[in-house]
Design a protein around this motif. Structure first.
Motif, PDB file in Angstrom:
ATOM      1  N   THR A  28       0.894  -1.683   0.346  1.00  0.00           N
ATOM      2  CA  THR A  28       0.145   0.042  -0.379  1.00  0.00           C
ATOM      3  C   THR A  28       0.820   1.420  -0.078  1.00  0.00           C
ATOM      4  O   THR A  28       1.633   1.636   1.269  1.00  0.00           O
ATOM      5  N   PHE A  29       0.844   2.071  -1.515  1.00  0.00           N
ATOM      6  CA  PHE A  29       2.599   2.969  -1.001  1.00  0.00           C
ATOM      7  C   PHE A  29       1.564   4.051  -0.492  1.00  0.00           C
ATOM      8  O   PHE A  29       3.311   4.945   0.163  1.00  0.00           O
ATOM      9  N   SER A  30       0.482   4.180  -0.409  1.00  0.00           N
ATOM     10  CA  SER A  30       0.271   6.083   0.483  1.00  0.00           C
ATOM     11  C   SER A  30       0.398   5.510   2.060  1.00  0.00           C
ATOM     12  O   SER A  30       0.285   6.259   2.429  1.00  0.00           O
ATOM     13  N   SER A  31       1.093   3.899   2.491  1.00  0.00           N
ATOM     14  CA  SER A  31       0.730   4.384   4.003  1.00  0.00           C
ATOM     15  C   SER A  31       2.391   3.968   4.381  1.00  0.00           C
ATOM     16  O   SER A  31       3.119   3.725   5.402  1.00  0.00           O
ATOM     17  N   TYR A  32       3.147   4.747   3.436  1.00  0.00           N
ATOM     18  CA  TYR A  32       4.752   4.225   3.499  1.00  0.00           C
ATOM     19  C   TYR A  32       5.594   5.236   3.375  1.00  0.00           C
ATOM     20  O   TYR A  32       5.153   5.934   2.239  1.00  0.00           O
ATOM     21  N   THR A  33       6.399   6.043   4.252  1.00  0.00           N
ATOM     22  CA  THR A  33       7.388   6.870   3.893  1.00  0.00           C
ATOM     23  C   THR A  33       8.119   5.841   3.070  1.00  0.00           C
ATOM     24  O   THR A  33       8.642   4.962   3.047  1.00  0.00           O
ATOM     25  N   MET A  34       8.245   7.706   2.654  1.00  0.00           N
ATOM     26  CA  MET A  34       9.817   6.637   0.994  1.00  0.00           C
ATOM     27  C   MET A  34      10.868   7.780   0.398  1.00  0.00           C
ATOM     28  O   MET A  34      10.631   9.166   0.794  1.00  0.00           O
ATOM     29  N   ASN A  35      12.005   7.571   0.819  1.00  0.00           N
ATOM     30  CA  ASN A  35      13.160   7.666   0.187  1.00  0.00           C
ATOM     31  C   ASN A  35      13.425   7.055  -0.873  1.00  0.00           C
ATOM     32  O   ASN A  35      13.721   6.613  -1.923  1.00  0.00           O
ATOM     33  N   ALA A  97      13.317   3.156  -1.922  1.00  0.00           N
ATOM     34  CA  ALA A  97      13.779   3.082  -0.826  1.00  0.00           C
ATOM     35  C   ALA A  97      12.411   3.132   0.178  1.00  0.00           C
ATOM     36  O   ALA A  97      12.174   4.525   0.212  1.00  0.00           O
ATOM     37  N   LYS A  98      12.089   2.131   0.995  1.00  0.00           N
ATOM     38  CA  LYS A  98      11.390   2.132   2.089  1.00  0.00           C
ATOM     39  C   LYS A  98      11.700   1.297   3.132  1.00  0.00           C
ATOM     40  O   LYS A  98      12.798   0.455   2.904  1.00  0.00           O
ATOM     41  N   GLU A  99      11.646   1.595   4.497  1.00  0.00           N
ATOM     42  CA  GLU A  99      11.197   0.634   5.094  1.00  0.00           C
ATOM     43  C   GLU A  99      10.161  -1.004   5.292  1.00  0.00           C
ATOM     44  O   GLU A  99       9.610  -0.547   5.058  1.00  0.00           O
ATOM     45  N   ALA A 100      10.519  -1.206   5.656  1.00  0.00           N
ATOM     46  CA  ALA A 100       9.299  -2.197   5.646  1.00  0.00           C
ATOM     47  C   ALA A 100       8.121  -1.968   6.495  1.00  0.00           C
ATOM     48  O   ALA A 100       6.941  -3.259   6.201  1.00  0.00           O
ATOM     49  N   ALA A 101       8.723  -1.170   7.434  1.00  0.00           N
ATOM     50  CA  ALA A 101       6.828  -1.523   8.089  1.00  0.00           C
ATOM     51  C   ALA A 101       6.613  -0.466   8.010  1.00  0.00           C
ATOM     52  O   ALA A 101       7.531   0.608   7.402  1.00  0.00           O
ATOM     53  N   ALA A 102       5.122   0.009   8.173  1.00  0.00           N
ATOM     54  CA  ALA A 102       4.669   1.651   6.912  1.00  0.00           C
ATOM     55  C   ALA A 102       4.057   3.023   8.298  1.00  0.00           C
ATOM     56  O   ALA A 102       4.687   2.241   9.654  1.00  0.00           O
ATOM     57  N   TYR A 103       4.180   3.931   7.949  1.00  0.00           N
ATOM     58  CA  TYR A 103       3.584   4.249   8.816  1.00  0.00           C
ATOM     59  C   TYR A 103       5.022   4.914   9.864  1.00  0.00           C
ATOM     60  O   TYR A 103       4.718   5.301  10.727  1.00  0.00           O
ATOM     61  N   GLN A 104       6.358   5.023   8.874  1.00  0.00           N
ATOM     62  CA  GLN A 104       7.272   5.886   9.799  1.00  0.00           C
ATOM     63  C   GLN A 104       7.893   7.059   9.758  1.00  0.00           C
ATOM     64  O   GLN A 104       7.510   7.165   8.878  1.00  0.00           O
ATOM     65  N   VAL A 105       8.585   7.390  10.467  1.00  0.00           N
ATOM     66  CA  VAL A 105       8.930   9.229  10.914  1.00  0.00           C
ATOM     67  C   VAL A 105       9.661   8.952   9.661  1.00  0.00           C
ATOM     68  O   VAL A 105      10.510   8.334   9.397  1.00  0.00           O
ATOM     69  N   VAL A 106       9.491  10.331   8.251  1.00  0.00           N
ATOM     70  CA  VAL A 106      11.145  11.096   7.927  1.00  0.00           C
ATOM     71  C   VAL A 106      12.077  10.867   8.607  1.00  0.00           C
ATOM     72  O   VAL A 106      12.033  11.804   9.846  1.00  0.00           O
ATOM     73  N   LYS A 107      13.707  10.945   8.099  1.00  0.00           N
ATOM     74  CA  LYS A 107      14.749  11.154   9.358  1.00  0.00           C
ATOM     75  C   LYS A 107      15.295  10.590   8.135  1.00  0.00           C
ATOM     76  O   LYS A 107      15.231  10.897   7.185  1.00  0.00           O
ATOM     77  N   ILE A 108      16.727  11.032   8.593  1.00  0.00           N
ATOM     78  CA  ILE A 108      17.904  11.244   8.387  1.00  0.00           C
ATOM     79  C   ILE A 108      18.173   9.388   8.484  1.00  0.00           C
ATOM     80  O   ILE A 108      18.625   9.339   9.799  1.00  0.00           O
ATOM     81  N   TYR A 109      18.896   9.010   7.334  1.00  0.00           N
ATOM     82  CA  TYR A 109      19.887   8.151   7.462  1.00  0.00           C
ATOM     83  C   TYR A 109      21.340   7.476   6.904  1.00  0.00           C
ATOM     84  O   TYR A 109      21.471   8.430   6.073  1.00  0.00           O
ATOM     85  N   ASN A 110      22.057   6.836   8.290  1.00  0.00           N
ATOM     86  CA  ASN A 110      23.126   7.298   7.887  1.00  0.00           C
ATOM     87  C   ASN A 110      23.408   5.341   6.948  1.00  0.00           C
ATOM     88  O   ASN A 110      23.106   5.354   6.910  1.00  0.00           O
ATOM     89  N   GLU A 111      24.302   5.300   6.515  1.00  0.00           N
ATOM     90  CA  GLU A 111      25.156   4.524   5.716  1.00  0.00           C
ATOM     91  C   GLU A 111      23.986   3.118   6.091  1.00  0.00           C
ATOM     92  O   GLU A 111      23.864   2.158   5.256  1.00  0.00           O
ATOM     93  N   TYR A 112      24.597   2.321   7.391  1.00  0.00           N
ATOM     94  CA  TYR A 112      24.251   1.208   7.603  1.00  0.00           C
ATOM     95  C   TYR A 112      22.663   1.083   7.668  1.00  0.00           C
ATOM     96  O   TYR A 112      22.662   0.070   7.145  1.00  0.00           O
ATOM     97  N   GLU A 113      21.589   2.270   7.852  1.00  0.00           N
ATOM     98  CA  GLU A 113      20.265   2.652   8.015  1.00  0.00           C
ATOM     99  C   GLU A 113      19.988   2.153   6.106  1.00  0.00           C
ATOM    100  O   GLU A 113      18.925   1.724   6.712  1.00  0.00           O
ATOM    101  N   ALA A 114      20.325   3.546   5.721  1.00  0.00           N
ATOM    102  CA  ALA A 114      19.998   2.846   4.106  1.00  0.00           C
ATOM    103  C   ALA A 114      20.204   1.506   3.548  1.00  0.00           C
ATOM    104  O   ALA A 114      19.207   1.248   3.240  1.00  0.00           O
TER     105      ALA A 114
END
Length: 129
Positions: A28-35, A97-114
């Motif tokens: 469900t695209f509209s439920s995910y923060t996108m990067n 890119a997206k997180e596995a979970a929906a409705y995550q906050v927008v955040k800055i990712y470091n290299e490992y997290e990305a």
């Protein structure tokens, strides 16, 4: 199955522009923060920009702030990245890119997290005179 299909890359001269697109399916695209993230030759993943589910909140890495613009069209399940004032150092493979979970906050990712984000196959952007 989650699929992220990027397009719009290509060869452009310094100072030029491109618009990247990413079509999402299988979720469900509209439920995910996108990067957007990128990987330059010989370097690690670099997070570039993120956008909230409704598009009201965006964040950018300092390296692209003021030059790149992230946006989304939930009706079309599509994420965009407008690239302006391109520099040779912007040459890289670009991924949505997206997180596995929906409705995550927008955040800055470091290299490992990305590297832990789900991402597509990428689209190549080459900036060269």
């Amino acid at each position: 199955e989650v699929q992220l299909l990027e397009s719009g890359g290509g060869l452009v001269q310094p100072g030029g522009s491109l618009r990247l697109s990413c079509l999402g399916s299988g979720f469900t695209f509209s439920s995910y923060t996108m990067n957007w993230v990128r990987q330059a030759p010989g370097k690690g993943l670099e997070w570039l920009a993120g956008i909230s589910v409704g598009g009201s909140t965006v964040m950018y890495a300092d390296s692209v702030k003021g030059r790149f613009t992230i946006s989304r069209d939930n009706a079309k399940n599509t994420l965009y990245l407008q690239l302006d004032a391109l520099k040779t150092e912007d040459t890289a493979m670009y991924y949505c890119a997206k997180e596995a979970a929906a409705y995550q906050v927008v955040k800055i990712y470091n290299e490992y997290e990305a590297g832990r984000l789900q991402r597509g196959q990428g689209t190549q952007v080459t900036v060269s005179p």
